[in-house]
Design a protein around this motif. Structure first.
Motif, PDB file in Angstrom:
ATOM      1  N   ILE A 191     -34.533  12.314  20.693  1.00 24.68           N
ATOM      2  CA  ILE A 191     -34.559  12.988  22.078  1.00 24.68           C
ATOM      3  C   ILE A 191     -33.268  12.888  22.650  1.00 24.68           C
ATOM      4  O   ILE A 191     -33.470  13.374  23.920  1.00 24.68           O
ATOM      5  CB  ILE A 191     -35.821  11.379  22.778  1.00 24.68           C
ATOM      6  N   ALA A 192     -32.642  12.596  22.943  1.00 24.50           N
ATOM      7  CA  ALA A 192     -31.529  12.830  23.906  1.00 24.50           C
ATOM      8  C   ALA A 192     -29.935  12.206  23.007  1.00 24.50           C
ATOM      9  O   ALA A 192     -30.318  11.095  22.371  1.00 24.50           O
ATOM     10  CB  ALA A 192     -31.732  11.417  25.199  1.00 24.50           C
ATOM     11  N   SER A 193     -28.721  12.148  23.901  1.00 24.39           N
ATOM     12  CA  SER A 193     -27.651  11.314  22.674  1.00 24.39           C
ATOM     13  C   SER A 193     -26.545  12.166  24.294  1.00 24.39           C
ATOM     14  O   SER A 193     -26.423  13.081  24.420  1.00 24.39           O
ATOM     15  CB  SER A 193     -27.012  12.916  21.542  1.00 24.39           C
ATOM     16  N   SER A 194     -25.759  10.845  24.423  1.00 27.33           N
ATOM     17  CA  SER A 194     -24.792  11.027  25.165  1.00 27.33           C
ATOM     18  C   SER A 194     -24.010   9.780  24.890  1.00 27.33           C
ATOM     19  O   SER A 194     -23.938   8.697  24.410  1.00 27.33           O
ATOM     20  CB  SER A 194     -25.217  11.347  26.524  1.00 27.33           C
ATOM     21  N   GLU A 195     -22.343   9.864  25.267  1.00 26.98           N
ATOM     22  CA  GLU A 195     -21.568   8.960  25.349  1.00 26.98           C
ATOM     23  C   GLU A 195     -21.590   8.215  26.641  1.00 26.98           C
ATOM     24  O   GLU A 195     -20.525   7.221  26.654  1.00 26.98           O
ATOM     25  CB  GLU A 195     -19.848   8.946  24.601  1.00 26.98           C
ATOM     26  N   ASP A 196     -21.746   9.212  27.419  1.00 26.92           N
ATOM     27  CA  ASP A 196     -21.719   8.851  29.198  1.00 26.92           C
ATOM     28  C   ASP A 196     -22.668   8.208  29.817  1.00 26.92           C
ATOM     29  O   ASP A 196     -23.955   8.084  29.983  1.00 26.92           O
ATOM     30  CB  ASP A 196     -21.633  10.209  29.610  1.00 26.92           C
ATOM     31  N   ILE A 197     -22.998   6.677  29.451  1.00 25.92           N
ATOM     32  CA  ILE A 197     -23.933   5.959  29.636  1.00 25.92           C
ATOM     33  C   ILE A 197     -23.630   4.751  30.294  1.00 25.92           C
ATOM     34  O   ILE A 197     -22.710   4.677  30.761  1.00 25.92           O
ATOM     35  CB  ILE A 197     -24.318   5.320  28.486  1.00 25.92           C
ATOM     36  N   VAL A 198     -24.551   4.728  31.565  1.00 27.91           N
ATOM     37  CA  VAL A 198     -24.305   3.520  32.123  1.00 27.91           C
ATOM     38  C   VAL A 198     -25.657   2.658  32.148  1.00 27.91           C
ATOM     39  O   VAL A 198     -26.353   3.024  32.256  1.00 27.91           O
ATOM     40  CB  VAL A 198     -24.996   4.088  33.683  1.00 27.91           C
ATOM     41  N   LYS A 199     -24.871   1.622  32.031  1.00 31.62           N
ATOM     42  CA  LYS A 199     -25.669   0.558  32.040  1.00 31.62           C
ATOM     43  C   LYS A 199     -26.845  -0.471  32.931  1.00 31.62           C
ATOM     44  O   LYS A 199     -25.386  -0.797  33.981  1.00 31.62           O
ATOM     45  CB  LYS A 199     -25.051  -1.026  30.437  1.00 31.62           C
ATOM     46  N   MET A 200     -27.520  -0.669  33.441  1.00 26.03           N
ATOM     47  CA  MET A 200     -28.020  -1.599  33.860  1.00 26.03           C
ATOM     48  C   MET A 200     -29.327  -2.104  34.186  1.00 26.03           C
ATOM     49  O   MET A 200     -29.965  -1.366  33.589  1.00 26.03           O
ATOM     50  CB  MET A 200     -27.906  -0.643  35.429  1.00 26.03           C
ATOM     51  N   GLU A 201     -29.249  -3.476  34.434  1.00 32.50           N
ATOM     52  CA  GLU A 201     -29.927  -4.105  33.877  1.00 32.50           C
ATOM     53  C   GLU A 201     -30.642  -4.751  33.302  1.00 32.50           C
ATOM     54  O   GLU A 201     -31.438  -4.533  32.364  1.00 32.50           O
ATOM     55  CB  GLU A 201     -30.849  -3.998  35.136  1.00 32.50           C
ATOM     56  N   GLY A 202     -29.547  -4.273  31.937  1.00 31.46           N
ATOM     57  CA  GLY A 202     -30.112  -4.229  30.011  1.00 31.46           C
ATOM     58  C   GLY A 202     -29.990  -2.474  29.251  1.00 31.46           C
ATOM     59  O   GLY A 202     -30.977  -2.930  28.594  1.00 31.46           O
ATOM     60  N   ASN A 203     -30.754  -2.211  30.502  1.00 33.20           N
ATOM     61  CA  ASN A 203     -31.009  -0.952  30.236  1.00 33.20           C
ATOM     62  C   ASN A 203     -29.521   0.571  30.442  1.00 33.20           C
ATOM     63  O   ASN A 203     -28.848   0.276  31.015  1.00 33.20           O
ATOM     64  CB  ASN A 203     -32.213  -0.070  31.385  1.00 33.20           C
TER      65      ASN A 203
END
Length: 92
Positions: free
Chosen positions: A10-22
């Motif tokens: 449902i979503a795909s990306s290499e540009d991820i921001v991690k915050m509070e384990g999410n």
């Protein structure tokens, strides 16, 4: 990274921001046919008001399984325009 539910990406990306384990995915990485706006809202003291999407795959609905902050507070500015998942959505 990919987010999937019921065996469908449902979503795909290499540009991820991690915050509070999410993992927060950019909005443009979502396969929008699998998202339906929800009226559900919650409030986080330091991030602001969260809005939600229902995730829909093959007619099955996972209520409020994706969330985002349309106007995050300054402490969480890096997640503006990004969506995170829970409730059985697999992220990895």
């Amino acid at each position: 990274m990919q987010a999937s539910w019921n065996g469908v990406v449902i979503a795909s990306s290499e540009d991820i921001v991690k915050m509070e384990g999410n993992a927060y995915f950019p909005a443009e990485s979502l396969v929008m046919e699998h998202f339906k706006p929800s009226d559900h809202r919650t409030t986080c003291g330091w991030k602001g008001e969260a809005h939600y999407y229902d995730v829909v795959v093959n007619g099955d609905v996972n209520s409020n399984a994706a969330w985002f902050y349309p106007e995050p507070k300054s402490a969480a500015a890096e997640i503006k325009g990004r969506i995170a998942f829970w409730r059985g959505v697999s992220v990895g």
